[in-house]
Each structure stands twice: as C-alpha cells, then as structure tokens.
Design an enzyme around this catalytic site. Sequence first.
Site, PDB file in Angstrom:
ATOM      1  N   ASN A 193      -1.756 -10.735   5.359  1.00 57.56           N
ATOM      2  CA  ASN A 193      -1.729  -9.888   6.410  1.00 57.56           C
ATOM      3  C   ASN A 193      -3.003 -11.943   7.872  1.00 57.56           C
ATOM      4  O   ASN A 193      -2.713 -11.762   8.582  1.00 57.56           O
ATOM      5  CB  ASN A 193      -3.762  -9.619   6.422  1.00 57.56           C
ATOM      6  CG  ASN A 193      -3.635  -7.996   6.652  1.00 57.56           C
ATOM      7  OD1 ASN A 193      -2.025  -7.350   6.072  1.00 57.56           O
ATOM      8  ND2 ASN A 193      -4.376  -7.407   5.768  1.00 57.56           N
ATOM      9  N   ALA A 238      -6.289  -6.348  17.895  1.00 60.23           N
ATOM     10  CA  ALA A 238      -5.881  -5.334  16.523  1.00 60.23           C
ATOM     11  C   ALA A 238      -6.926  -3.681  16.566  1.00 60.23           C
ATOM     12  O   ALA A 238      -6.241  -3.224  16.165  1.00 60.23           O
ATOM     13  CB  ALA A 238      -6.469  -6.527  15.121  1.00 60.23           C
ATOM     14  N   ALA A 242      -8.119  -4.914   8.980  1.00 62.35           N
ATOM     15  CA  ALA A 242      -7.406  -5.937   9.635  1.00 62.35           C
ATOM     16  C   ALA A 242      -8.313  -6.876  10.220  1.00 62.35           C
ATOM     17  O   ALA A 242      -8.174  -7.787  10.987  1.00 62.35           O
ATOM     18  CB  ALA A 242      -6.023  -5.852   9.619  1.00 62.35           C
ATOM     19  N   ALA A 243      -9.063  -5.756  10.953  1.00 62.70           N
ATOM     20  CA  ALA A 243     -10.193  -7.196  11.695  1.00 62.70           C
ATOM     21  C   ALA A 243     -10.364  -7.947  11.823  1.00 62.70           C
ATOM     22  O   ALA A 243     -10.106  -9.262  11.765  1.00 62.70           O
ATOM     23  CB  ALA A 243     -11.482  -6.091  12.632  1.00 62.70           C
ATOM     24  N   GLY A 244     -11.128  -8.098  10.278  1.00 61.33           N
ATOM     25  CA  GLY A 244     -11.146  -9.440   9.293  1.00 61.33           C
ATOM     26  C   GLY A 244     -10.964 -10.825   9.736  1.00 61.33           C
ATOM     27  O   GLY A 244     -10.700 -11.997   9.419  1.00 61.33           O
ATOM     28  N   ASP A 245      -9.083  -9.890   8.923  1.00 62.10           N
ATOM     29  CA  ASP A 245      -8.290 -10.604   8.616  1.00 62.10           C
ATOM     30  C   ASP A 245      -7.468 -11.297  10.239  1.00 62.10           C
ATOM     31  O   ASP A 245      -7.433 -12.767   9.976  1.00 62.10           O
ATOM     32  CB  ASP A 245      -6.911 -10.133   8.082  1.00 62.10           C
ATOM     33  CG  ASP A 245      -7.729  -9.421   6.698  1.00 62.10           C
ATOM     34  OD1 ASP A 245      -8.265 -10.028   6.189  1.00 62.10           O
ATOM     35  OD2 ASP A 245      -7.126  -8.471   6.226  1.00 62.10           O
ATOM     36  N   GLY A 286      -2.845  -6.390   1.794  1.00 63.57           N
ATOM     37  CA  GLY A 286      -3.415  -7.822   1.534  1.00 63.57           C
ATOM     38  C   GLY A 286      -3.945  -8.858   1.981  1.00 63.57           C
ATOM     39  O   GLY A 286      -3.473  -8.489   3.125  1.00 63.57           O
ATOM     40  N   LYS A 287      -4.738  -9.317   1.381  1.00 63.70           N
ATOM     41  CA  LYS A 287      -5.993  -9.820   3.007  1.00 63.70           C
ATOM     42  C   LYS A 287      -5.394 -11.112   2.834  1.00 63.70           C
ATOM     43  O   LYS A 287      -4.354 -11.846   4.002  1.00 63.70           O
ATOM     44  CB  LYS A 287      -6.647 -10.610   2.619  1.00 63.70           C
ATOM     45  CG  LYS A 287      -8.268  -9.479   2.526  1.00 63.70           C
ATOM     46  CD  LYS A 287      -9.536  -9.399   1.680  1.00 63.70           C
ATOM     47  CE  LYS A 287     -10.287  -8.295   2.093  1.00 63.70           C
ATOM     48  NZ  LYS A 287     -11.086  -7.737   3.008  1.00 63.70           N
ATOM     49  N   GLY A 288      -4.522 -11.406   2.235  1.00 65.92           N
ATOM     50  CA  GLY A 288      -3.435 -13.031   1.748  1.00 65.92           C
ATOM     51  C   GLY A 288      -2.266 -13.056   2.894  1.00 65.92           C
ATOM     52  O   GLY A 288      -2.250 -13.425   3.959  1.00 65.92           O
ATOM     53  N   GLU A 326      -8.209 -12.297  -4.260  1.00 66.90           N
ATOM     54  CA  GLU A 326      -7.945 -10.915  -4.059  1.00 66.90           C
ATOM     55  C   GLU A 326      -6.337 -11.913  -5.402  1.00 66.90           C
ATOM     56  O   GLU A 326      -5.182 -11.074  -5.457  1.00 66.90           O
ATOM     57  CB  GLU A 326      -6.942 -10.205  -2.931  1.00 66.90           C
ATOM     58  CG  GLU A 326      -8.089  -9.560  -2.010  1.00 66.90           C
ATOM     59  CD  GLU A 326      -7.275  -8.999  -1.334  1.00 66.90           C
ATOM     60  OE1 GLU A 326      -8.084  -8.006  -0.763  1.00 66.90           O
ATOM     61  OE2 GLU A 326      -6.294  -9.694  -0.662  1.00 66.90           O
ATOM     62  N   ASP A 347       0.614  -1.330  -0.052  1.00 64.85           N
ATOM     63  CA  ASP A 347      -0.234  -0.417  -0.116  1.00 64.85           C
ATOM     64  C   ASP A 347       1.110   1.099  -0.131  1.00 64.85           C
ATOM     65  O   ASP A 347       1.748   1.183   0.911  1.00 64.85           O
ATOM     66  CB  ASP A 347      -0.981   0.299   1.534  1.00 64.85           C
ATOM     67  CG  ASP A 347      -1.797  -0.921   0.917  1.00 64.85           C
ATOM     68  OD1 ASP A 347      -2.227  -1.523   0.313  1.00 64.85           O
ATOM     69  OD2 ASP A 347      -2.495  -1.435   2.681  1.00 64.85           O
ATOM     70  N   ASN A 396     -17.832 -11.656   6.718  1.00 67.61           N
ATOM     71  CA  ASN A 396     -19.292 -10.922   6.912  1.00 67.61           C
ATOM     72  C   ASN A 396     -20.346 -10.699   6.249  1.00 67.61           C
ATOM     73  O   ASN A 396     -20.822 -11.357   5.286  1.00 67.61           O
ATOM     74  CB  ASN A 396     -18.302  -9.294   6.503  1.00 67.61           C
ATOM     75  CG  ASN A 396     -18.081  -8.595   5.918  1.00 67.61           C
ATOM     76  OD1 ASN A 396     -19.115  -8.975   4.356  1.00 67.61           O
ATOM     77  ND2 ASN A 396     -16.671  -7.385   6.038  1.00 67.61           N
TER      78      ASN A 396
HETATM   79  P1  ATP Z   1     -12.388  -5.838   7.732  1.00 70.22           P
HETATM   80  O1  ATP Z   1     -12.415  -6.048   6.575  1.00 70.22           O
HETATM   81  O2  ATP Z   1     -12.145  -3.971   8.292  1.00 70.22           O
HETATM   82  O3  ATP Z   1     -11.136  -6.162   8.574  1.00 70.22           O
HETATM   83  P2  ATP Z   1     -14.739  -7.627   8.439  1.00 70.22           P
HETATM   84  O4  ATP Z   1     -15.917  -6.832   7.636  1.00 70.22           O
HETATM   85  O5  ATP Z   1     -13.346  -8.604   7.557  1.00 70.22           O
HETATM   86  O6  ATP Z   1     -13.010  -6.533   8.699  1.00 70.22           O
HETATM   87  P3  ATP Z   1     -15.256  -7.301  10.861  1.00 70.22           P
HETATM   88  O7  ATP Z   1     -16.402  -8.474  10.898  1.00 70.22           O
HETATM   89  O8  ATP Z   1     -15.665  -6.005  11.274  1.00 70.22           O
HETATM   90  O9  ATP Z   1     -14.872  -7.857   9.748  1.00 70.22           O
HETATM   91  O10 ATP Z   1     -15.095  -7.924  12.417  1.00 70.22           O
HETATM   92  C1  ATP Z   1     -14.168  -8.928  12.472  1.00 70.22           C
HETATM   93  C2  ATP Z   1     -14.416  -9.646  13.855  1.00 70.22           C
HETATM   94  O11 ATP Z   1     -13.978  -8.124  14.847  1.00 70.22           O
HETATM   95  C3  ATP Z   1     -15.400  -8.874  15.254  1.00 70.22           C
HETATM   96  O12 ATP Z   1     -16.102 -10.031  14.401  1.00 70.22           O
HETATM   97  C4  ATP Z   1     -15.340  -8.939  16.146  1.00 70.22           C
HETATM   98  O13 ATP Z   1     -14.677  -9.969  16.592  1.00 70.22           O
HETATM   99  C5  ATP Z   1     -14.247  -8.058  15.756  1.00 70.22           C
HETATM  100  N1  ATP Z   1     -14.024  -6.454  15.904  1.00 70.22           N
HETATM  101  C6  ATP Z   1     -13.891  -5.970  15.046  1.00 70.22           C
HETATM  102  N2  ATP Z   1     -14.781  -4.731  15.193  1.00 70.22           N
HETATM  103  C7  ATP Z   1     -14.742  -4.645  16.617  1.00 70.22           C
HETATM  104  C8  ATP Z   1     -14.913  -3.063  17.632  1.00 70.22           C
HETATM  105  N3  ATP Z   1     -15.133  -1.695  17.514  1.00 70.22           N
HETATM  106  N4  ATP Z   1     -14.363  -3.748  18.637  1.00 70.22           N
HETATM  107  C9  ATP Z   1     -14.454  -4.852  19.289  1.00 70.22           C
HETATM  108  N5  ATP Z   1     -13.991  -6.146  18.154  1.00 70.22           N
HETATM  109  C10 ATP Z   1     -14.224  -5.886  17.383  1.00 70.22           C
END
Ligand code: ATP
Length: 301
Positions: free
Chosen positions: A41, A275, A242-245, A37-39, A136, A11, A179
Amino acid sequence: MIVNIGSLNIDYVYDVESFVRKGQTISSTRRSVFAGGKGLNQSIALGRAGADVAHAGLVGDEGAFLRDLMLESGVDVSRVGTAEGHSNGHAIIQRDSEGDNCIILHGGSNRLIGAGLIDTTLLAFKPEDWVLLQNETSCVSNAIEGAHARGMKVVLNPSPVNDALLACPLELVDCFILNEGEAAAIAGIDGAADELLAAMLDRFPDAEIVLTVGADGAYYARKGGEPIFQPAFAVDAVDTTAAGDTFTGYYLAERAAGSDPSRALLVASAASSIAVSRPGAAPSIPLRREVEAKLAGLGLA
Ligand code: ATP
C-alpha cells in the site's frame, strides 16, 4: 529516490453467516481476493504521489499480480523477487453477516527476506536516497542498521509494534510515522498526543516524529521546535483501511521532493481524506492529480 523494503500480501476474504467454531465445518458464500500489506500500500501511495520509488521484497508462487499492481502505479519492481516453492504472505479473513472480521495472518514470503537481500538492495542505492520500512517483514533490524551505515535516511512506520520491533536499533531511525497506539507502545506511556510526542522526542531526540491521530489529524514534531498540527479534512468516511498507508506514502513523497513538514502534512492529509471516502485498501489510494484538485478546490494548492 526512495526504496521501500516491505510486505506484499494477499487478503482472502471469505463471507460466512457466522464465524467457524471449534470442530465445526462451514461453507462460505463468497470468496474475494485483494492485494494487501502495508509495504504494498505504501509503495502504491508513493508511486501515485509521483515519487521515484522502488519496492524491494519477496512474493510467493501466487503473488505475481502484486508486482503488476505496483508497476501500474509507477513503482520500480525490479527488486521484487520470487520465493519459489513458498506461499505468498497472506491473510485468511472470515467476514460475518454483521461485517465483523476474524483474521489468520501467514507471513509466508514476507518472512523469508534475509540479510543478503537487504544488503544487495541497499548497495544499489546512494546515501542521499531514503529507505522506508514497516514491521511486516523479517530482518527489519538489518535494514535499519544497513541503511544507516550507508548514510541513507531511515523512515519507519513501526507497525505492528511487537517485541521484535522493540528490539530493533530504533535510535538509528531518522523519521517515525506512527499512530497513537504505536507511539504509546514504543514510548511506554499512555497519554494525549502532546504527551506522546514529548515522550517520543525524549527517547529519540534526533528523530522527526509524525503522529497521526485518525479523524482528528496529524502532528509533526522535532526536538527544539514547536509541534505542527494539521487537522484532518472533513469527509464522509466509508472505509478507513489504508488511511495510514496513504498518509505515509504521500508524506514521504513530499519530503523527498523537498517540501517542508507543514506542506507534507497538508498534502498527506488531503490524500488520506480521499482514501477514507472510498472503499477498499490499495484501490482507494488517490492519484496525485486528484489530491491536487482537492487542494485547489479548497484554495490550498
Ligand atoms: P490505518 O491503520 O487504518 O491505515 P492509522 O491508524 O495508521 O490507519 P490514522 O491515524 O487512522 O492512521 O489515519 C491517518 C491519517 O488519515 C490521519 O492523520 C488523517 O489525516 C487521515 N484520516 C483518518 N481517518 C480520517 C477520517 N475519518 N476523515 C478524514 N481523514 C482521516
């Protein structure tokens, strides 16, 4: 053992006063370079979670540092090749004075992954191993088919959802981690989490579904059982990149180590809550001992 066939991105973030307009030339005040990159992360999350993980993919001429970053997190990078003479997958990101983004993505090396690389990679793994995929990279279809034919478990984070992804043999996927937006696009309905889970299970009755719902938490569901819900841990979120990753990496690390879905949801939620409380993508992904300390502090070890 888990093999993640996934994207490796760079990036390039350019700070600008306001976004460039048609016909205009502007100067940026600063350029920052980040691994992405999701991979990448998800491999880093798996490595920091302590999983036995190998990454397979391609970097371009300028992407050697991505390999080093994964290696430092305990990822086997011996299956990361170099697409010589090609640029690495990258994003050119303008960030304006209000913090908003404008992004151009270039698939680069990630789009040069071919059926040959996938076949050679899969041949090096055993039926009891797991394959993790996102959307990706090129040849996701080949990877799903090849891994399934080899008897390996296929875990898919179907992101981003596009026509190419919808044309893949998704019925061969053993576990979806996705998600709400992705579930709605794949199941073809808009609705609440319970409706999305039901629609996903109707369409994929043999799969496990892990649905993340941001700050609310995450669900696990499979046909014939009651869904399990894990609320998110309350934290002050500073950057949810990177929450989802992080969630995907920790969830899969737990399942591959033999944890049941409830435990895997708990550990993944704790990891992703750490994260989101830190800035950045890969640097924000916690180490296993930080996640364990958090769970122990809450009496959940
Ligand atoms: P991204 O694309 O931003 O990486 P995503 O849409 O794939 O995220 P999310 O559903 O937003 O994934 O988040 C994944 C997990 O991270 C959630 O199930 C939750 O456990 C945790 N999480 C996300 N946001 C928060 C928050 N604000 N506070 C605490 N935990 C969170």
